[in-house]
Design an enzyme around this catalytic site. Sequence first.
Site, PDB file in Angstrom:
ATOM      1  N   PRO A 193      25.543 -12.554  33.190  1.00 51.98           N
ATOM      2  CA  PRO A 193      25.546 -13.972  33.569  1.00 51.98           C
ATOM      3  C   PRO A 193      25.187 -14.138  35.052  1.00 51.98           C
ATOM      4  CG  PRO A 193      27.538 -13.391  32.353  1.00 51.98           C
ATOM      5  CD  PRO A 193      26.846 -12.108  32.695  1.00 51.98           C
ATOM      6  N   CYS A 194      24.114 -14.840  35.302  1.00 51.88           N
ATOM      7  CA  CYS A 194      23.674 -15.070  36.680  1.00 51.88           C
ATOM      8  C   CYS A 194      23.190 -16.495  36.847  1.00 51.88           C
ATOM      9  CB  CYS A 194      22.575 -14.078  37.076  1.00 51.88           C
ATOM     10  SG  CYS A 194      23.200 -12.433  37.472  1.00 51.88           S
ATOM     11  N   GLN A 195      23.955 -17.471  36.342  1.00 45.58           N
ATOM     12  CA  GLN A 195      23.565 -18.871  36.428  1.00 45.58           C
ATOM     13  C   GLN A 195      23.286 -19.350  37.846  1.00 45.58           C
ATOM     14  OE1 GLN A 195      25.802 -17.719  34.355  1.00 45.58           O
ATOM     15  NE2 GLN A 195      25.676 -18.739  32.385  1.00 45.58           N
TER      16      GLN A 195
END
Length: 344
Positions: free
Chosen positions: A80-82
């Site tokens: 996850p790297c929003q």
Amino acid sequence: MQISVIDFFCGCGGTSAGLRKAGMKILAGIDYDGVALKTYQHNFPEASALQRNISDLTCEQLQQEVGEIERPLLFSACAPCQPFSNQNRHKDTSDKRVVLLDEFHRFVEHFQPDFLVLENVPGMQKVDGGPFFRFTDLLDRLDYKYDHGVLDAVDYGVPQSRRRLVLVAARNGEAKLPKKTHGDAEGLIEYATVRDAISHYPELEAGATHHEVPNHQTAQISEVNLERLRHTPEGGDRRDWPEHLLLKCHKKKTGYTDTYGRLSWSLPAKTLTTKCISISNGRFGHPNQNRGLSVREAAALQSFPDDFMFLGTVSQTARQVGNAVPVSFAETLGKQLMISVKEI
């Protein structure tokens, strides 16, 4: 020789489903989201489903959980790297999610898998010294061959435009990104469309659940939004509404017309999000029924097969679908890497 797979940040299992279709053996999925992992466990009974924060998981614990690992081995990861997403207008690279890819380094260095598949939001590769380049530095140090770029899943048979940063790597042999298979150019297959993906599902009203088609469930819609849909033709949006139905913010802005819009039968869908069944969060209105997409339809636009079951509430399952890697896209990446198996 069959490739064994450990899927980090597996979510509900889009990547694993695609790699399994490519002929690989799924050993384990690892994710912190317990609800998504229940879906994963249901659909991959042959694999270990580990609900763990990767930061708290050691290489020794993973080895103990999966037991003896047959080679060749592939690690997949969609950390996850929003904060790097184009949809995130308030980018914060101090967000703790950006370090999750760094935690993945330990496992790559310890197990040194034969193959790697990394999938993430476009934007990571633009940050000098950021997590993506720290990862490629690791691959250089470990002597991996790799290829990376921003690909659109629609170019590989997925009925949805979805641009993602993809990296493939191999310890032996060459790792190359796949060439486009779909498009408008001569020699390519025509793009898959919304009609191809969802036209066969039974009609459904807003807020209803079909009792014979798993996950064919829709969100409730307010009366005013139902009226807005009645004024929205296939492929249309708020520009088709009468004045009294427009929101105040819409009267001031000419852009962002996808919200409250309907999909077009003859085109691929726009990028699905975790709110993919809510018409107020994107162009997620059914082409001609007065409702948003059902979870099952959204899953089909992510190229999940109909026998893939999502567990949880309607909002939880929609979130799982929106977060997933499209199955057909992962399958294409897997098949491309399998070409390298002969080089081992």
